[in-house]
Scaffold this motif. Structure first.
Motif, PDB file in Angstrom:
ATOM      1  N   LEU A   1     144.378  -9.838  46.498  1.00  0.00           N
ATOM      2  CA  LEU A   1     145.267  -8.901  46.489  1.00  0.00           C
ATOM      3  C   LEU A   1     146.498  -9.058  45.474  1.00  0.00           C
ATOM      4  N   ASP A   2     147.282  -7.972  45.167  1.00  0.00           N
ATOM      5  CA  ASP A   2     148.265  -8.036  44.259  1.00  0.00           C
ATOM      6  C   ASP A   2     149.620  -8.722  44.649  1.00  0.00           C
ATOM      7  N   VAL A   3     150.214  -8.202  45.978  1.00  0.00           N
ATOM      8  CA  VAL A   3     151.422  -8.374  46.402  1.00  0.00           C
ATOM      9  C   VAL A   3     151.334  -9.012  47.858  1.00  0.00           C
ATOM     10  N   ILE A   4     151.999  -9.961  48.440  1.00  0.00           N
ATOM     11  CA  ILE A   4     151.913 -10.247  49.763  1.00  0.00           C
ATOM     12  C   ILE A   4     153.216 -10.191  50.236  1.00  0.00           C
ATOM     13  N   PHE A   5     153.637  -9.508  51.327  1.00  0.00           N
ATOM     14  CA  PHE A   5     154.781  -9.441  52.161  1.00  0.00           C
ATOM     15  C   PHE A   5     154.747 -10.386  53.392  1.00  0.00           C
ATOM     16  N   VAL A   6     155.296 -11.369  53.415  1.00  0.00           N
ATOM     17  CA  VAL A   6     155.661 -11.932  54.862  1.00  0.00           C
ATOM     18  C   VAL A   6     156.934 -11.885  55.448  1.00  0.00           C
ATOM     19  N   ASP A   7     156.695 -11.003  56.786  1.00  0.00           N
ATOM     20  CA  ASP A   7     157.813 -10.508  57.478  1.00  0.00           C
ATOM     21  C   ASP A   7     158.491 -11.609  58.505  1.00  0.00           C
ATOM     22  N   GLU A   8     159.476 -11.817  58.366  1.00  0.00           N
ATOM     23  CA  GLU A   8     160.180 -12.922  59.107  1.00  0.00           C
ATOM     24  C   GLU A   8     159.602 -14.300  58.976  1.00  0.00           C
TER      25      GLU A   8
ATOM     26  N   ILE B   1     147.804  -4.668  48.976  1.00  0.00           N
ATOM     27  CA  ILE B   1     148.982  -5.481  49.528  1.00  0.00           C
ATOM     28  C   ILE B   1     148.464  -6.206  50.856  1.00  0.00           C
ATOM     29  N   GLY B   2     148.914  -7.474  51.024  1.00  0.00           N
ATOM     30  CA  GLY B   2     149.042  -8.152  52.054  1.00  0.00           C
ATOM     31  C   GLY B   2     150.247  -7.977  52.831  1.00  0.00           C
ATOM     32  N   ILE B   3     150.277  -8.182  54.268  1.00  0.00           N
ATOM     33  CA  ILE B   3     151.312  -8.110  55.050  1.00  0.00           C
ATOM     34  C   ILE B   3     151.032  -9.293  56.181  1.00  0.00           C
TER      35      ILE B   3
ATOM     36  N   MET C   1     138.234  -4.052  55.906  1.00  0.00           N
ATOM     37  CA  MET C   1     138.876  -4.854  54.840  1.00  0.00           C
ATOM     38  C   MET C   1     138.362  -4.491  53.331  1.00  0.00           C
ATOM     39  N   ILE C   2     137.003  -4.336  53.410  1.00  0.00           N
ATOM     40  CA  ILE C   2     136.267  -4.078  52.129  1.00  0.00           C
ATOM     41  C   ILE C   2     137.063  -2.904  51.163  1.00  0.00           C
ATOM     42  N   ASN C   3     137.443  -1.854  51.683  1.00  0.00           N
ATOM     43  CA  ASN C   3     137.760  -0.964  51.192  1.00  0.00           C
ATOM     44  C   ASN C   3     139.280  -0.406  51.453  1.00  0.00           C
ATOM     45  N   ALA C   4     139.860  -1.583  52.250  1.00  0.00           N
ATOM     46  CA  ALA C   4     141.272  -1.212  52.482  1.00  0.00           C
ATOM     47  C   ALA C   4     142.328  -1.398  51.357  1.00  0.00           C
ATOM     48  N   ASP C   5     143.329  -0.599  51.392  1.00  0.00           N
ATOM     49  CA  ASP C   5     144.337  -0.931  50.246  1.00  0.00           C
ATOM     50  C   ASP C   5     145.472  -2.063  51.022  1.00  0.00           C
ATOM     51  N   VAL C   6     145.398  -2.424  52.237  1.00  0.00           N
ATOM     52  CA  VAL C   6     146.399  -3.005  52.787  1.00  0.00           C
ATOM     53  C   VAL C   6     145.700  -4.213  54.018  1.00  0.00           C
ATOM     54  N   TRP C   7     145.860  -5.198  53.763  1.00  0.00           N
ATOM     55  CA  TRP C   7     145.644  -6.398  54.701  1.00  0.00           C
ATOM     56  C   TRP C   7     146.710  -6.692  55.506  1.00  0.00           C
ATOM     57  N   VAL C   8     146.641  -6.617  57.052  1.00  0.00           N
ATOM     58  CA  VAL C   8     147.721  -6.924  57.736  1.00  0.00           C
ATOM     59  C   VAL C   8     147.133  -8.008  58.821  1.00  0.00           C
ATOM     60  N   THR C   9     147.853  -9.107  58.531  1.00  0.00           N
ATOM     61  CA  THR C   9     147.265 -10.281  59.315  1.00  0.00           C
ATOM     62  C   THR C   9     148.519 -11.126  59.947  1.00  0.00           C
ATOM     63  N   THR C  10     148.314 -12.422  60.498  1.00  0.00           N
ATOM     64  CA  THR C  10     149.301 -13.228  61.065  1.00  0.00           C
ATOM     65  C   THR C  10     149.126 -14.412  60.103  1.00  0.00           C
ATOM     66  N   GLY C  11     150.058 -15.333  60.374  1.00  0.00           N
ATOM     67  CA  GLY C  11     150.169 -16.774  59.668  1.00  0.00           C
ATOM     68  C   GLY C  11     149.231 -17.462  60.300  1.00  0.00           C
ATOM     69  N   ALA C  12     148.767 -17.515  61.567  1.00  0.00           N
ATOM     70  CA  ALA C  12     148.012 -18.440  62.221  1.00  0.00           C
ATOM     71  C   ALA C  12     146.489 -17.895  61.414  1.00  0.00           C
ATOM     72  N   ALA C  13     146.055 -16.533  61.296  1.00  0.00           N
ATOM     73  CA  ALA C  13     144.774 -16.247  60.746  1.00  0.00           C
ATOM     74  C   ALA C  13     144.533 -16.512  59.122  1.00  0.00           C
ATOM     75  N   VAL C  14     145.797 -16.416  58.452  1.00  0.00           N
ATOM     76  CA  VAL C  14     145.992 -16.760  57.014  1.00  0.00           C
ATOM     77  C   VAL C  14     145.356 -18.254  57.032  1.00  0.00           C
ATOM     78  N   LEU C  15     145.964 -19.245  57.801  1.00  0.00           N
ATOM     79  CA  LEU C  15     145.594 -20.587  57.749  1.00  0.00           C
ATOM     80  C   LEU C  15     144.412 -20.832  58.306  1.00  0.00           C
ATOM     81  N   LYS C  16     143.931 -20.279  59.271  1.00  0.00           N
ATOM     82  CA  LYS C  16     142.754 -21.049  60.206  1.00  0.00           C
ATOM     83  C   LYS C  16     141.251 -20.287  59.940  1.00  0.00           C
ATOM     84  N   SER C  17     141.464 -18.776  59.522  1.00  0.00           N
ATOM     85  CA  SER C  17     140.280 -18.038  59.625  1.00  0.00           C
ATOM     86  C   SER C  17     139.579 -17.960  58.371  1.00  0.00           C
ATOM     87  N   ARG C  18     138.310 -17.611  58.332  1.00  0.00           N
ATOM     88  CA  ARG C  18     137.292 -17.427  57.040  1.00  0.00           C
ATOM     89  C   ARG C  18     136.843 -16.191  57.151  1.00  0.00           C
TER      90      ARG C  18
END
Length: 206
Positions: free
Chosen positions: A188-195, A37-39, A151-168
């Motif tokens: 990832l299988d499912v992405i949740f975007v909070d607010e 999952i991604g949040i 991140m390699i073995n994590a079940d969930v990645w938690v990030t920000t909108g800025a990191a999604v768009l600007k980080s590698r």
């Protein structure tokens, strides 16, 4: 139970439990459906809080954040100060969150470089002989990349909108150096975007 196909919208007023729903549904999807999952949240302080919350549920969660570690550290400390917490009152999860904000660089320490500027030479080293680019030999153990290793073995990645768009992803961990949004789509299988409405200006600016 929602059917996760395409884009789904969950609408509710302030304080109606949308964020709690994301947390509980993430726990269910990981434990019962074996999904990754991604949040996406608005701020790095919220990223770390969500990682702490999921870890308390027994979920392997990793923060995906940018390189401005000193800025993020100040924000996190300010959040804890407003909660009235001093360092002596912090629990183990909060101490772990601090480790993710490490800006310590082994190479800078060896070079006796103590400038306050957040310059990380990880992928800009040049071999003395041959002048070829060379990756930092400490990439697999450096505190700066602790979150990437998790991140390699994590079940969930938690990030920000800025990191999604600007980080590698760095070369040490991904030879393709995929942007975070591409890695999320691929892995990832499912992405949740909070607010989501709060994140829209970031997308427009990019």
């Amino acid at each position: 139970i929602l059917e996760y196909k395409g884009i789904q919208h969950i609408v509710g007023g302030l304080g109606t439990g949308k964020s709690n729903f994301i947390t509980l549904e993430t726990v269910r999807l990981v434990k019962q459906e074996q999904m990754r999952i991604g949040i996406v949240v608005e701020k790095v302080s919220q990223v770390l809080e969500k990682v702490e919350e999921l870890t308390a549920y027994g979920i392997r969660a990793a923060p995906v954040i940018g390189r401005q570690r000193q800025k993020y550290l100040k924000e996190y400390l300010e959040t804890r100060r407003r909660e009235g917490k001093c360092l002596d009152d912090w629990d183990a999860l909060e101490q772990t969150a601090m480790a993710y904000l490490s800006g310590k660089c082994f190479l800078r320490a060896e070079a006796n470089d103590h400038d306050a500027v957040e310059h990380y030479p990880c992928e800009r080293l040049i071999e003395e002989k041959g002048k070829k680019p060379h990756l930092c030999p400490y990439g697999d153990s450096c505190g700066f990349y602790a979150n990437i290793r998790d991140m390699i073995n994590a079940d969930v990645w938690v990030t920000t909108g800025a990191a999604v768009l600007k980080s590698r992803l760095p070369k040490h961990f991904d030879s393709l150096e995929r942007p975070i949004y591409e890695a999320i789509y691929d892995l990832l299988d499912v992405i949740f975007v909070d607010e989501a409405s709060e994140l829209y200006p970031n997308r427009s600016a990019s």
